[in-house]
Scaffold this active site. Sequence first.
Site, PDB file in Angstrom:
ATOM      1  N   GLY A  11       0.778  -1.232   0.000  1.00 14.74           N
ATOM      2  CA  GLY A  11       0.000   0.000   0.000  1.00 14.74           C
ATOM      3  C   GLY A  11       0.807   1.278   0.000  1.00 14.74           C
ATOM      4  O   GLY A  11       0.344   2.307   0.511  1.00 14.74           O
ATOM      5  N   HIS A 108      -0.314   0.455 -13.219  1.00 15.38           N
ATOM      6  CA  HIS A 108       0.542  -0.653 -13.663  1.00 15.38           C
ATOM      7  C   HIS A 108       1.974  -0.128 -13.803  1.00 15.38           C
ATOM      8  O   HIS A 108       2.187   0.951 -14.367  1.00 15.38           O
ATOM      9  CB  HIS A 108       0.035  -1.180 -15.015  1.00 15.38           C
ATOM     10  CG  HIS A 108       0.779  -2.386 -15.491  1.00 15.38           C
ATOM     11  ND1 HIS A 108       0.515  -3.659 -15.026  1.00 15.38           N
ATOM     12  CD2 HIS A 108       1.809  -2.513 -16.368  1.00 15.38           C
ATOM     13  CE1 HIS A 108       1.339  -4.518 -15.607  1.00 15.38           C
ATOM     14  NE2 HIS A 108       2.135  -3.854 -16.425  1.00 15.38           N
TER      15      HIS A 108
HETATM   16  C1  GRF Z   1       2.599  -1.120  -7.784  1.00 12.63           C
HETATM   17  O1  GRF Z   1       3.811  -1.321  -8.438  1.00 12.63           O
HETATM   18  C2  GRF Z   1       1.467  -1.041  -8.781  1.00 12.63           C
HETATM   19  O2  GRF Z   1       1.847  -0.514 -10.016  1.00 12.63           O
HETATM   20  C3  GRF Z   1       1.077  -2.478  -8.946  1.00 12.63           C
HETATM   21  O3  GRF Z   1       1.213  -3.024  -7.660  1.00 12.63           O
HETATM   22  C4  GRF Z   1       2.202  -2.308  -6.921  1.00 12.63           C
HETATM   23  C5  GRF Z   1       1.595  -1.901  -5.623  1.00 12.63           C
HETATM   24  O4  GRF Z   1       2.565  -1.359  -4.753  1.00 12.63           O
HETATM   25  N1  GRF Z   1      -0.242  -2.614  -9.511  1.00 12.63           N
HETATM   26  P1  GRF Z   1       2.104  -0.759  -3.354  1.00 12.63           P
HETATM   27  O5  GRF Z   1       1.306  -1.848  -2.622  1.00 12.63           O
HETATM   28  O6  GRF Z   1       1.264   0.452  -3.631  1.00 12.63           O
HETATM   29  O7  GRF Z   1       3.375  -0.434  -2.622  1.00 12.63           O
END
Ligand code: GRF
Length: 198
Positions: A11, A108
Amino acid sequence: MNIVVFASHGGSNLQAVIDAVKEGRVEACVKAVISNNSGAFALERARREGIPAYHISLKTEGSEEAVSQKLLDVLAEKETDLVLLLGYMRMLPVEVLRRYHHRVFNIHPALLPRHGGKGMYGIRVHEAVIAAGDAVSGVTIHRVDEDYDRGEIVAQAEVPVERGDTPETLAARVLEREHTFLVETLCRIAAHDIALGD
Ligand code: GRF
């Protein structure tokens, strides 16, 4: 703009949104955080900020139909304008996608349509970018519809791939850009530069 965030893991993007809202950089309110994973640190981040945190999964609800209904109930109760999938590892039920048509966005960590699709998440994305010899990677924010991986791209930011990058060093650089770019894009949504709804 009432935002509900779905997240399955750490998160850090959720935190970037929370911080931007708290600091008045985005005119919005994070109304709830939902996870399919009871151990997601994203839920803990929400609780620390006094944001309602929900673990909703097959385990908690018992059936796919019940999961879908519970999600719809929470989203309705929060008067949700915008749904953000920030590292959410499940498909949203089709009923949710229909009810919130053009209001669900995913982030993404690459320049779609390159390096997307089934199985392309986490470090695998960055491994693929390096294996392909791309000079540039980046961040994509796209709408999520029933055609899950092919929703309309609304914003992209480039991040250079540097000589000697490993998947891990590239992942760290991209994630840092995700945090700022997500907030920039939310500002555009709040300003109606990117449309919400039909
Ligand atoms: C991010 O790299 C996002 O692009 C992908 O999942 C990851 C989530 O990271 N869909 P976080 O949990 O927000 O640190």
